[in-house]
Design a protein around this motif. Sequence first.
Motif, PDB file in Angstrom:
ATOM      1  N   LEU A  73       0.944  -1.447  -0.202  1.00 49.17           N
ATOM      2  CA  LEU A  73      -0.157   0.087   0.102  1.00 49.17           C
ATOM      3  C   LEU A  73       0.407   1.363   0.092  1.00 49.17           C
ATOM      4  O   LEU A  73      -0.046   2.269   0.235  1.00 49.17           O
ATOM      5  N   GLY A  74       2.364   1.276  -0.078  1.00 47.53           N
ATOM      6  CA  GLY A  74       2.804   2.229   0.179  1.00 47.53           C
ATOM      7  C   GLY A  74       2.860   3.008   1.884  1.00 47.53           C
ATOM      8  O   GLY A  74       2.661   4.389   1.182  1.00 47.53           O
ATOM      9  N   VAL A  75       2.768   2.370   2.762  1.00 36.37           N
ATOM     10  CA  VAL A  75       2.320   2.686   4.012  1.00 36.37           C
ATOM     11  C   VAL A  75       2.847   2.137   4.984  1.00 36.37           C
ATOM     12  O   VAL A  75       3.605   1.705   5.448  1.00 36.37           O
ATOM     13  N   SER A  76       3.491   3.454   6.227  1.00 33.50           N
ATOM     14  CA  SER A  76       3.782   2.683   6.932  1.00 33.50           C
ATOM     15  C   SER A  76       3.824   1.580   7.879  1.00 33.50           C
ATOM     16  O   SER A  76       1.867   1.513   8.474  1.00 33.50           O
ATOM     17  N   ARG A  77       4.244   1.038   8.669  1.00 30.73           N
ATOM     18  CA  ARG A  77       2.920  -0.499   9.049  1.00 30.73           C
ATOM     19  C   ARG A  77       2.613   0.577  10.493  1.00 30.73           C
ATOM     20  O   ARG A  77       1.099  -0.103  10.240  1.00 30.73           O
ATOM     21  N   PRO A  78       3.393   0.997  10.930  1.00 31.48           N
ATOM     22  CA  PRO A  78       2.192   1.867  12.145  1.00 31.48           C
ATOM     23  C   PRO A  78       0.774   2.009  11.834  1.00 31.48           C
ATOM     24  O   PRO A  78       0.347   2.264  12.026  1.00 31.48           O
ATOM     25  N   THR A  79       0.761   2.767  10.430  1.00 30.99           N
ATOM     26  CA  THR A  79       0.035   2.751   9.963  1.00 30.99           C
ATOM     27  C   THR A  79      -1.720   2.516  10.161  1.00 30.99           C
ATOM     28  O   THR A  79      -2.795   2.922   9.869  1.00 30.99           O
ATOM     29  N   LEU A  80      -0.899   1.496   9.215  1.00 29.78           N
ATOM     30  CA  LEU A  80      -2.237  -0.238   8.915  1.00 29.78           C
ATOM     31  C   LEU A  80      -2.251  -0.412  10.525  1.00 29.78           C
ATOM     32  O   LEU A  80      -3.837  -1.372  10.443  1.00 29.78           O
ATOM     33  N   ARG A  81      -1.790  -0.716  11.539  1.00 30.27           N
ATOM     34  CA  ARG A  81      -1.996  -1.041  12.349  1.00 30.27           C
ATOM     35  C   ARG A  81      -3.266  -1.142  13.267  1.00 30.27           C
ATOM     36  O   ARG A  81      -3.432  -2.005  13.640  1.00 30.27           O
ATOM     37  N   SER A  82      -3.781   0.018  13.460  1.00 30.44           N
ATOM     38  CA  SER A  82      -5.133  -0.115  14.092  1.00 30.44           C
ATOM     39  C   SER A  82      -6.040  -0.034  12.705  1.00 30.44           C
ATOM     40  O   SER A  82      -7.280  -0.930  13.323  1.00 30.44           O
ATOM     41  N   LEU A 107      -6.154  -3.141  10.251  1.00 28.68           N
ATOM     42  CA  LEU A 107      -5.652  -4.177  10.962  1.00 28.68           C
ATOM     43  C   LEU A 107      -6.380  -4.886  11.763  1.00 28.68           C
ATOM     44  O   LEU A 107      -7.004  -5.853  12.193  1.00 28.68           O
ATOM     45  N   SER A 108      -6.446  -4.110  13.594  1.00 24.90           N
ATOM     46  CA  SER A 108      -7.464  -4.465  14.452  1.00 24.90           C
ATOM     47  C   SER A 108      -8.485  -4.592  14.123  1.00 24.90           C
ATOM     48  O   SER A 108      -9.335  -5.430  15.118  1.00 24.90           O
ATOM     49  N   LEU A 109      -9.299  -3.296  13.840  1.00 27.93           N
ATOM     50  CA  LEU A 109     -10.556  -3.390  14.167  1.00 27.93           C
ATOM     51  C   LEU A 109     -10.917  -4.232  13.275  1.00 27.93           C
ATOM     52  O   LEU A 109     -11.944  -4.816  13.191  1.00 27.93           O
ATOM     53  N   LEU A 110     -10.007  -5.026  11.219  1.00 29.96           N
ATOM     54  CA  LEU A 110     -10.790  -5.737  10.725  1.00 29.96           C
ATOM     55  C   LEU A 110     -10.442  -6.992  11.156  1.00 29.96           C
ATOM     56  O   LEU A 110     -11.421  -7.579  11.112  1.00 29.96           O
ATOM     57  N   VAL A 111      -9.007  -7.389  12.070  1.00 31.36           N
ATOM     58  CA  VAL A 111      -9.478  -8.857  13.020  1.00 31.36           C
ATOM     59  C   VAL A 111     -10.908  -8.519  13.948  1.00 31.36           C
ATOM     60  O   VAL A 111     -11.685  -9.767  14.112  1.00 31.36           O
ATOM     61  N   MET A 112     -10.836  -7.439  14.808  1.00 35.87           N
ATOM     62  CA  MET A 112     -12.174  -7.400  15.831  1.00 35.87           C
ATOM     63  C   MET A 112     -13.383  -7.305  15.627  1.00 35.87           C
ATOM     64  O   MET A 112     -14.340  -8.215  15.399  1.00 35.87           O
ATOM     65  N   LEU A 113     -13.811  -6.989  13.943  1.00 33.46           N
ATOM     66  CA  LEU A 113     -15.167  -7.641  13.079  1.00 33.46           C
ATOM     67  C   LEU A 113     -15.107  -8.990  12.195  1.00 33.46           C
ATOM     68  O   LEU A 113     -16.047  -8.958  11.775  1.00 33.46           O
ATOM     69  N   VAL A 116       2.677 -15.771  11.555  1.00 29.67           N
ATOM     70  CA  VAL A 116       2.189 -16.335   9.759  1.00 29.67           C
ATOM     71  C   VAL A 116       1.388 -15.299   9.137  1.00 29.67           C
ATOM     72  O   VAL A 116       2.149 -15.179   8.025  1.00 29.67           O
ATOM     73  N   GLY A 117       0.272 -14.350   9.883  1.00 31.91           N
ATOM     74  CA  GLY A 117       0.085 -13.232   9.358  1.00 31.91           C
ATOM     75  C   GLY A 117      -1.454 -13.366   8.841  1.00 31.91           C
ATOM     76  O   GLY A 117      -1.769 -14.543   9.774  1.00 31.91           O
ATOM     77  N   TYR A 118      -1.878 -12.417   8.239  1.00 31.79           N
ATOM     78  CA  TYR A 118      -2.939 -11.906   8.112  1.00 31.79           C
ATOM     79  C   TYR A 118      -3.697 -12.937   6.981  1.00 31.79           C
ATOM     80  O   TYR A 118      -2.771 -13.368   6.314  1.00 31.79           O
ATOM     81  N   PHE A 119      -5.199 -13.366   7.747  1.00 30.29           N
ATOM     82  CA  PHE A 119      -5.685 -14.170   6.018  1.00 30.29           C
ATOM     83  C   PHE A 119      -7.145 -13.943   6.526  1.00 30.29           C
ATOM     84  O   PHE A 119      -7.756 -13.035   7.639  1.00 30.29           O
ATOM     85  N   LEU A 120      -8.253 -14.277   4.955  1.00 32.69           N
ATOM     86  CA  LEU A 120      -9.459 -13.864   4.964  1.00 32.69           C
ATOM     87  C   LEU A 120     -10.095 -14.220   7.358  1.00 32.69           C
ATOM     88  O   LEU A 120     -10.181 -15.514   7.432  1.00 32.69           O
ATOM     89  N   GLY A 121     -10.792 -13.617   7.651  1.00 25.75           N
ATOM     90  CA  GLY A 121     -12.129 -14.116   8.564  1.00 25.75           C
ATOM     91  C   GLY A 121     -13.113 -15.053   8.156  1.00 25.75           C
ATOM     92  O   GLY A 121     -13.524 -14.666   7.020  1.00 25.75           O
ATOM     93  N   ASN A 122     -13.341 -15.339   9.309  1.00 25.77           N
ATOM     94  CA  ASN A 122     -15.348 -15.554   8.036  1.00 25.77           C
ATOM     95  C   ASN A 122     -16.272 -14.497   8.392  1.00 25.77           C
ATOM     96  O   ASN A 122     -17.123 -15.459   7.501  1.00 25.77           O
ATOM     97  N   ILE A 131     -14.607   3.911  11.599  1.00 25.39           N
ATOM     98  CA  ILE A 131     -14.817   2.366  12.217  1.00 25.39           C
ATOM     99  C   ILE A 131     -16.485   2.458  13.323  1.00 25.39           C
ATOM    100  O   ILE A 131     -16.396   0.777  12.743  1.00 25.39           O
ATOM    101  N   THR A 132     -17.033   3.971  13.388  1.00 22.91           N
ATOM    102  CA  THR A 132     -18.716   3.137  13.651  1.00 22.91           C
ATOM    103  C   THR A 132     -18.955   2.745  12.720  1.00 22.91           C
ATOM    104  O   THR A 132     -20.142   1.706  13.255  1.00 22.91           O
TER     105      THR A 132
END
Length: 205
Positions: free
Chosen positions: A22-31, A33-39, A48-54, A194-195
């Motif tokens: 994406l051409g961005v820094s890792r800290p930029t994506l952290r929130s 990624l956390s949101l998408l994992v939470m959802l 291992v890494g990230y993969f699609l959730g249910n 986020i909401t």
Amino acid sequence: MELLELVKKHSPVTGEQLAEYLGVSRPTLRSDLSLLVMLGMLDAKPKVGYFLGNAYKPNSESMQRLSSLKVGEVQGVPVNIPDSLSVHDAVITLFTENADTLIVVNENKRFAGIVTPKDLLKITLGNPSSASIPVSMVMTRYPNIVTLLPSDSVHDAIMKMAAHQVDCLPVIAQREESGQDPEVVGWVSKSGIITLLSDIASVGE
């Protein structure tokens, strides 16, 4: 969202790899990624890494709704202040309005710039006379500001926030070609996004 599509294409994929794509820094994506994992749209395994959730279904009603939403449908009401307002009063406005960013307008009520808490902090630290300085002296001026149109997609708003590492984007009525400053009709914030994502995910369950 492009982030989800990248995970779909490359999974399992690390946060560092996604940031590089994406051409961005890792800290930029952290929130994000956390949101998408939470959802439940993403899942993650250590080392291992990230993969699609249910919850991720590309053709689901919730994902289609996110893809079709326009900024004009979700924008909030901006907190406007005049460019003659003092830094002291701008700080008070930030707290009383619980705002992340203040929209600065000129005497014609047109978009002049934005002021963030960081801008105000820079000018006030160690400067006892700063309280009387007008915000026009410390604001980021338009057109050196990333903006949205009501017709832009929410996806575009998310990607602009990620690319430019900002928490809020002003929404202007239209691009002004004549040199006249545009009118601000709303704003989109990261907290609002986020909401929105949470609401869409809960409806899609």
